[in-house]
Design a protein around this motif. Structure first.
Motif, mmCIF file in Angstrom:
data_model
loop_
_atom_site.group_PDB
_atom_site.id
_atom_site.type_symbol
_atom_site.label_atom_id
_atom_site.label_comp_id
_atom_site.label_asym_id
_atom_site.label_seq_id
_atom_site.Cartn_x
_atom_site.Cartn_y
_atom_site.Cartn_z
ATOM 1 N N ILE A 297 27.925 0.494 -17.550
ATOM 2 C CA ILE A 297 27.630 0.219 -16.320
ATOM 3 C C ILE A 297 27.223 -1.405 -16.299
ATOM 4 O O ILE A 297 26.917 -2.131 -17.206
ATOM 5 N N VAL A 298 27.353 -1.836 -14.926
ATOM 6 C CA VAL A 298 27.050 -3.266 -14.775
ATOM 7 C C VAL A 298 25.770 -3.676 -13.911
ATOM 8 O O VAL A 298 25.783 -2.823 -13.018
ATOM 9 N N PRO A 299 24.825 -4.546 -14.298
ATOM 10 C CA PRO A 299 23.865 -4.489 -13.471
ATOM 11 C C PRO A 299 23.846 -4.953 -12.107
ATOM 12 O O PRO A 299 24.906 -5.687 -11.812
ATOM 13 N N PHE A 300 23.375 -4.495 -11.130
ATOM 14 C CA PHE A 300 23.443 -4.762 -9.798
ATOM 15 C C PHE A 300 23.369 -6.234 -9.511
ATOM 16 O O PHE A 300 23.851 -7.028 -8.714
ATOM 17 N N ASP A 301 22.365 -6.998 -10.064
ATOM 18 C CA ASP A 301 22.087 -8.331 -10.313
ATOM 19 C C ASP A 301 23.166 -9.148 -10.380
ATOM 20 O O ASP A 301 23.293 -10.213 -10.171
ATOM 21 N N GLU A 302 24.197 -8.764 -11.174
ATOM 22 C CA GLU A 302 25.524 -9.608 -11.411
ATOM 23 C C GLU A 302 26.657 -9.225 -10.499
ATOM 24 O O GLU A 302 27.354 -10.129 -10.491
ATOM 25 N N VAL A 303 26.429 -8.246 -9.404
ATOM 26 C CA VAL A 303 27.289 -8.261 -8.447
ATOM 27 C C VAL A 303 26.841 -8.576 -7.174
ATOM 28 O O VAL A 303 27.388 -9.275 -6.398
ATOM 29 N N ALA A 304 25.407 -8.456 -6.902
ATOM 30 C CA ALA A 304 24.811 -8.771 -5.797
ATOM 31 C C ALA A 304 24.041 -10.140 -5.920
ATOM 32 O O ALA A 304 22.945 -9.997 -6.662
ATOM 33 N N THR A 305 24.585 -11.247 -5.720
ATOM 34 C CA THR A 305 24.026 -12.584 -6.387
ATOM 35 C C THR A 305 23.583 -13.457 -5.039
ATOM 36 O O THR A 305 22.879 -14.428 -5.552
ATOM 37 N N SER A 306 23.924 -12.993 -3.697
ATOM 38 C CA SER A 306 23.712 -13.917 -2.926
ATOM 39 C C SER A 306 21.811 -13.885 -2.772
ATOM 40 O O SER A 306 21.423 -13.048 -3.073
ATOM 41 N N ALA A 307 21.356 -14.848 -1.986
ATOM 42 C CA ALA A 307 19.934 -14.925 -1.600
ATOM 43 C C ALA A 307 19.712 -13.614 -0.719
ATOM 44 O O ALA A 307 18.665 -12.946 -1.018
ATOM 45 N N GLU A 308 20.404 -13.115 0.081
ATOM 46 C CA GLU A 308 20.442 -12.143 0.807
ATOM 47 C C GLU A 308 20.522 -10.721 0.241
ATOM 48 O O GLU A 308 19.461 -9.832 0.255
ATOM 49 N N ASP A 309 21.357 -10.809 -1.069
ATOM 50 C CA ASP A 309 21.231 -9.599 -1.710
ATOM 51 C C ASP A 309 20.143 -9.670 -2.673
ATOM 52 O O ASP A 309 19.691 -8.307 -2.664
ATOM 53 N N LYS A 310 19.703 -10.568 -2.971
ATOM 54 C CA LYS A 310 18.304 -10.428 -3.725
ATOM 55 C C LYS A 310 17.171 -9.899 -2.810
ATOM 56 O O LYS A 310 16.425 -9.116 -3.695
ATOM 57 N N ALA A 311 17.275 -10.327 -1.865
ATOM 58 C CA ALA A 311 15.916 -9.634 -0.858
ATOM 59 C C ALA A 311 16.195 -8.210 -0.630
ATOM 60 O O ALA A 311 15.246 -7.509 -0.671
ATOM 61 N N TRP A 312 17.602 -7.814 -0.706
ATOM 62 C CA TRP A 312 17.855 -6.541 -0.464
ATOM 63 C C TRP A 312 17.259 -5.635 -1.633
ATOM 64 O O TRP A 312 16.927 -4.645 -1.540
ATOM 65 N N MET A 313 17.515 -6.004 -2.923
ATOM 66 C CA MET A 313 17.321 -5.469 -3.920
ATOM 67 C C MET A 313 15.730 -5.259 -4.212
ATOM 68 O O MET A 313 15.259 -4.443 -4.540
ATOM 69 N N ASN A 314 15.028 -6.086 -3.506
ATOM 70 C CA ASN A 314 13.607 -6.071 -3.337
ATOM 71 C C ASN A 314 12.981 -5.256 -2.355
ATOM 72 O O ASN A 314 11.780 -5.183 -2.275
ATOM 73 N N SER A 315 13.875 -4.641 -1.544
ATOM 74 C CA SER A 315 13.359 -4.064 -0.396
ATOM 75 C C SER A 315 12.865 -2.549 -0.716
ATOM 76 O O SER A 315 12.475 -2.082 0.347
ATOM 77 N N PHE A 316 13.181 -2.148 -1.717
ATOM 78 C CA PHE A 316 12.877 -0.489 -2.224
ATOM 79 C C PHE A 316 11.290 -0.530 -2.769
ATOM 80 O O PHE A 316 10.956 -1.505 -3.275
ATOM 81 N N PHE A 317 11.044 0.631 -2.541
ATOM 82 C CA PHE A 317 9.633 0.691 -3.283
ATOM 83 C C PHE A 317 9.752 0.658 -4.754
ATOM 84 O O PHE A 317 10.758 1.130 -5.478
ATOM 85 N N PRO A 318 8.667 -0.396 -5.281
ATOM 86 C CA PRO A 318 8.840 -0.691 -6.738
ATOM 87 C C PRO A 318 8.776 0.678 -7.655
ATOM 88 O O PRO A 318 9.449 0.782 -8.639
ATOM 89 N N ALA A 319 8.129 1.823 -7.324
ATOM 90 C CA ALA A 319 8.110 2.996 -8.280
ATOM 91 C C ALA A 319 9.671 3.514 -8.312
ATOM 92 O O ALA A 319 10.000 4.121 -9.282
ATOM 93 N N PHE A 320 10.411 3.274 -7.154
ATOM 94 C CA PHE A 320 11.838 4.011 -7.395
ATOM 95 C C PHE A 320 12.550 2.999 -8.067
ATOM 96 O O PHE A 320 13.585 3.541 -8.541
ATOM 97 N N LEU A 321 12.606 1.664 -8.137
ATOM 98 C CA LEU A 321 13.239 0.756 -8.835
ATOM 99 C C LEU A 321 12.876 0.767 -10.277
ATOM 100 O O LEU A 321 13.788 0.505 -11.136
ATOM 101 N N ALA A 322 11.811 1.076 -10.563
ATOM 102 C CA ALA A 322 11.339 1.250 -11.985
ATOM 103 C C ALA A 322 12.271 1.643 -13.072
ATOM 104 O O ALA A 322 12.513 1.076 -13.852
ATOM 105 N N ASN A 323 12.745 2.798 -12.796
ATOM 106 C CA ASN A 323 13.433 3.483 -13.786
ATOM 107 C C ASN A 323 14.947 2.364 -14.213
ATOM 108 O O ASN A 323 15.160 2.706 -15.320
ATOM 109 N N GLY A 324 15.298 1.859 -13.257
ATOM 110 C CA GLY A 324 16.522 1.048 -13.296
ATOM 111 C C GLY A 324 16.303 -0.345 -13.608
ATOM 112 O O GLY A 324 17.229 -1.081 -14.205
ATOM 113 N N ASN A 325 14.890 -0.560 -13.785
ATOM 114 C CA ASN A 325 14.850 -1.941 -14.264
ATOM 115 C C ASN A 325 14.375 -2.136 -15.953
ATOM 116 O O ASN A 325 13.366 -1.724 -16.412
ATOM 117 N N VAL A 326 15.479 -2.402 -16.425
ATOM 118 C CA VAL A 326 15.590 -2.831 -18.015
ATOM 119 C C VAL A 326 15.913 -3.931 -18.471
ATOM 120 O O VAL A 326 16.998 -4.595 -17.763
#
Lengths: 427, 267
Positions: free
Chosen positions: A104-133
């Motif tokens: 797999i490829v990390p989302f942050d390599e595909v979603a690169t715009s400032a708007e994309d970054k904001a979108w990635m941070n819009s989820f509950f941190p608890a749900f993002l945690a498993n995928g943050n490596v």
């Protein structure tokens, strides 16, 4: 032989069709699991069709791929066989397996715009945690759940407990469970509580461990903590419920527990938020949903599946996959998905939508999962995940069946986990 | 007399153990979820579970796929295994036993181990997501060759010699002597094969992507709901739907099946 030839031709035409269509649109095949009842396939297919209206140049082709285990098996086989889909919804705990395979490829390599970054941070941190490596976001949460406590208000009333007050601590839980047990002769007709030990097996145990102050692994997935004092205390408590006669002895079945609850054979149960609809439709008594009670702290693991983009996807496929993921995780759709399936809406702004507010007003039990999220930690997931969780599951079941003491069982599981994780730790 | 009574009791017990899961499946399929585990005689009956299950997946289409798939595999295995088994049983050629040993080795390899390689091959042939792609890895069978070889070897050499003196060709002997003699084995083998491929799940799931091509087992997996409690009523209804053709066929041809098994064993 005639049949054979015909199906060969049929096979050829199904393969030829996408090639023709590709001239006009980009096909994105998308593997998804089904782990909940209800018309999941229809909902997902509906999303694909609606998305086509927004992006006529992209055609999302959902491929139902079985249970979580089946879906990861299918995705890995397809990847190794050179036919990986661009996009797949896979168990959030598979992240290390997928990274180690280079799949797999990390989302942050595909979603690169400032708007994309904001979108990635819009989820509950608890749900993002498993995928943050390793500082990357490898997956985007979609169908997620947590564990909660269900209690039978009628049974509480019957034994003189306040029906509006669920247990807040382990001691309270045991004390209430003792009152709630009902016997006829020597046979127990209603247990005080049931914490099932099949299904994920370790999943609810992980809730106990977190409450006892012990997460089961480190952040890099290179160490397991199965025999720390907190881990042992958690298993001691679980086994103790049966020993004190407030929970059925042995390993309690995950799939039967909700049926036991609605049939009144247990007054409290621990299970996933995903059972809300089933219990609401089946229970003939008023019931409540509460956060899991605390030992040193509140706590629950998260569960469920996230979106992953495969490395083999072309630039155009990655972009199209991302567009679909962004579209389908928008607040309105996250809310609608949550209401339709019982999964927890994955972002705070989804809970602020009008549909969600209306839903929660009529069914306040649904909100407990969200309120519990600040205490939620990522589900057990390490490198070589299967080899690490399997000995833990065996240890838990051995202790529940009382063929081993909790400490001895967990020591064994720890030894195996250490051996398996050794190479990853040295990195 | 007393011994007979014990045997009958044992048979009834075994029979009851065998039928119990089926009986429970039927019970919970015709009751609402709340009464699947309490066996009240007057629990409300319902057929809604069947309707719900049927509506959740295209069962009709999948049933046709399964029947076609099983037919392809059955026909191909009979056609391919028969001459191979005959050659191993009755023909003399250099390296026969060595080649037969290699065929037997295949019996030890679990199909799951070969899944990635099979996927690559099917991919290279452009057969991913086709019924023939599901069937292809199963067209030959070491088990079938072994079973038929054993059956052919039980045909007395004298009969074979007599047929040869009558002037029957190799093909005629196979057709008129060996096949009729091995008929019970074919039926028993066919039965095992059909039930195996009717139930086969992982490979068809992995190699197919479209709903229109998938067999019934893959649709059935939709009801495994680990993120929730299990709705036994719906699951059992769906299971009964998908096994119904097999169960009905077995009940209809039960006498023949049992006789074939007895004869195949007697040989």
């Amino acid at each position: 032989m005639k049949l054979t030839r015909r199906s060969m031709l049929a096979g050829a035409t199904t393969l030829a069709a996408p090639a023709v269509a590709r001239a006009a649109t980009l096909d994105i095949s998308f593997f998804f699991p089904i782990a909940a009842s209800g018309p999941i396939t229809k909902i997902i297919n509906g999303y694909a069709q609606d998305f086509a209206k927004e992006r006529p140049d992209v055609r999302i082709k959902p491929v139902y791929a079985g249970s979580y285990d089946d879906t990861i098996a299918k995705a890995i086989t397809a990847f190794k066989g050179g036919h990986a889909p661009p996009l797949a919804m896979l168990g959030a705990i598979q992240v290390y397996t997928l990274i180690d395979l280079g799949a797999i490829v990390p989302f942050d390599e595909v979603a690169t715009s400032a708007e994309d970054k904001a979108w990635m941070n819009s989820f509950f941190p608890a749900f993002l945690a498993n995928g943050n490596v390793d500082g990357h976001t490898w997956s985007i949460p979609f169908q997620r759940s947590t564990a909660v406590l269900y209690w039978n208000k009628a049974a509480f009333k019957e034994v003189g407990l306040d029906p509006e007050k669920p247990p807040a601590s382990w001691e309270e839980q045991t004390a209430m469970a003792k009152k709630l047990v009902r016997k006829s002769g020597s046979e127990t007709t209603r247990w005080g509580i049931q914490i099932p030990g099949t299904g994920g097996t370790y999943w609810l145990y992980q809730g106990l461990a977190i409450e006892a102050g012990q997460q089961l692994m480190n952040k890099n997935g290179t160490e397991a903590y199965f025999n720390k004092p907190g881990s042992v205390a958690a298993l001691d408590y679980w086994v103790g419920l049966s020993r004190q006669g407030v929970q059925a002895p042995g390993v309690i079945d995950w799939g039967v527990t909700p049926n036991d609850f609605i049939a009144g054979r247990t007054a409290m149960m621990w299970t996933t938020t995903g059972n809300l609809t089933f219990v609401r439709d089946g229970a003939k008594f008023p019931f409540g949903v509460a956060m899991l009670p605390a030992d040193k702290q509140r706590g629950t693991p998260t569960g469920g599946a996230n979106f992953h983009i495969f490395k083999t996807a072309t630039q155009a496929e990655r972009e199209a996959s991302l567009a679909f993921v962004k579209w389908v995780t928008s607040p309105e759709r996250a809310a609608a998905w949550s209401i339709a399936t019982g999964y927890v809406a994955t972002r705070p702004d989804a809970w602020a939508t009008d549909v969600m507010k209306k839903y929660v007003a009529g069914f306040p039990q649904a909100q407990v999962a969200r309120d519990q999220l600040p205490y939620a930690l990522p589900e057990l997931s390490t490198h070589a995940n299967q080899q690490v969780t399997l000995p833990l599951n065996s240890a838990l079941q051995a202790a529940l069946a009382r063929s081993k003491t909790p400490k001895a069982a967990l020591d064994e599981a720890q030894a195996i986990a250490d051996r398996v994780l050794g190479p990853y730790k040295r990195g | 007399m007393r011994r007979w009574g014990l045997e009958a009791l044992g048979a009834w017990l075994l029979g009851a153990m065998w039928i119990l899961p089926l009986a429970w499946a039927l019970w919970s399929a015709i009751h609402p979820p709340s009464s699947t585990q309490s066996f009240g005689l007057f629990s409300p009956l319902t057929l809604r579970n069947f309707a719900t299950a049927w509506g959740m997946a295209p069962f009709g289409r999948s049933m046709v796929n399964t029947v076609v798939l099983v037919s392809i595999v059955l026909a191909a295995q009979f056609v391919l295994c028969t001459p191979a088994a005959f050659a191993f049983a009755r023909l003399r050629f250099p390296g026969r036993d060595f080649v037969f040993a290699i065929v037997l080795v295949q019996l030890m390899v679990a199909p799951e181990v070969l899944m990635v390689e099979n996927f690559r091959t099917i991919g290279a042939l452009d057969l991913v997501n086709s019924l023939f792609g599901i069937a292809l890895p199963y067209l030959g069978s070491a088990f079938g060759i072994f079973l038929l070889r054993q059956a052919f070897r039980t045909v007395p050499e004298e009969l074979d010699a007599a047929a040869r003196i009558e002037g029957l060709s190799l093909r005629q002997r196979l057709w008129k002597l060996y096949l009729p003699m091995a008929r019970p084995t074919y039926i028993a083998y066919g039965l095992v094969l059909v039930s195996f491929h009717w139930n086969n799940f992982l490979w068809p799931l992995v190699i197919t992507n479209s709903v229109g091509i998938r067999p019934i087992t893959v649709q059935l997996a939709m009801f495994s709901t680990t993120d929730q409690g299990t709705n036994w009523s719906i699951i059992t209804a769906a299971t009964l739907l998908s096994t119904a053709p097999l169960v009905i066929a077995f009940l209809l041809f039960q006498r023949q099946f049992v006789q074939s098994f007895m004869r195949a064993r007697a040989q």
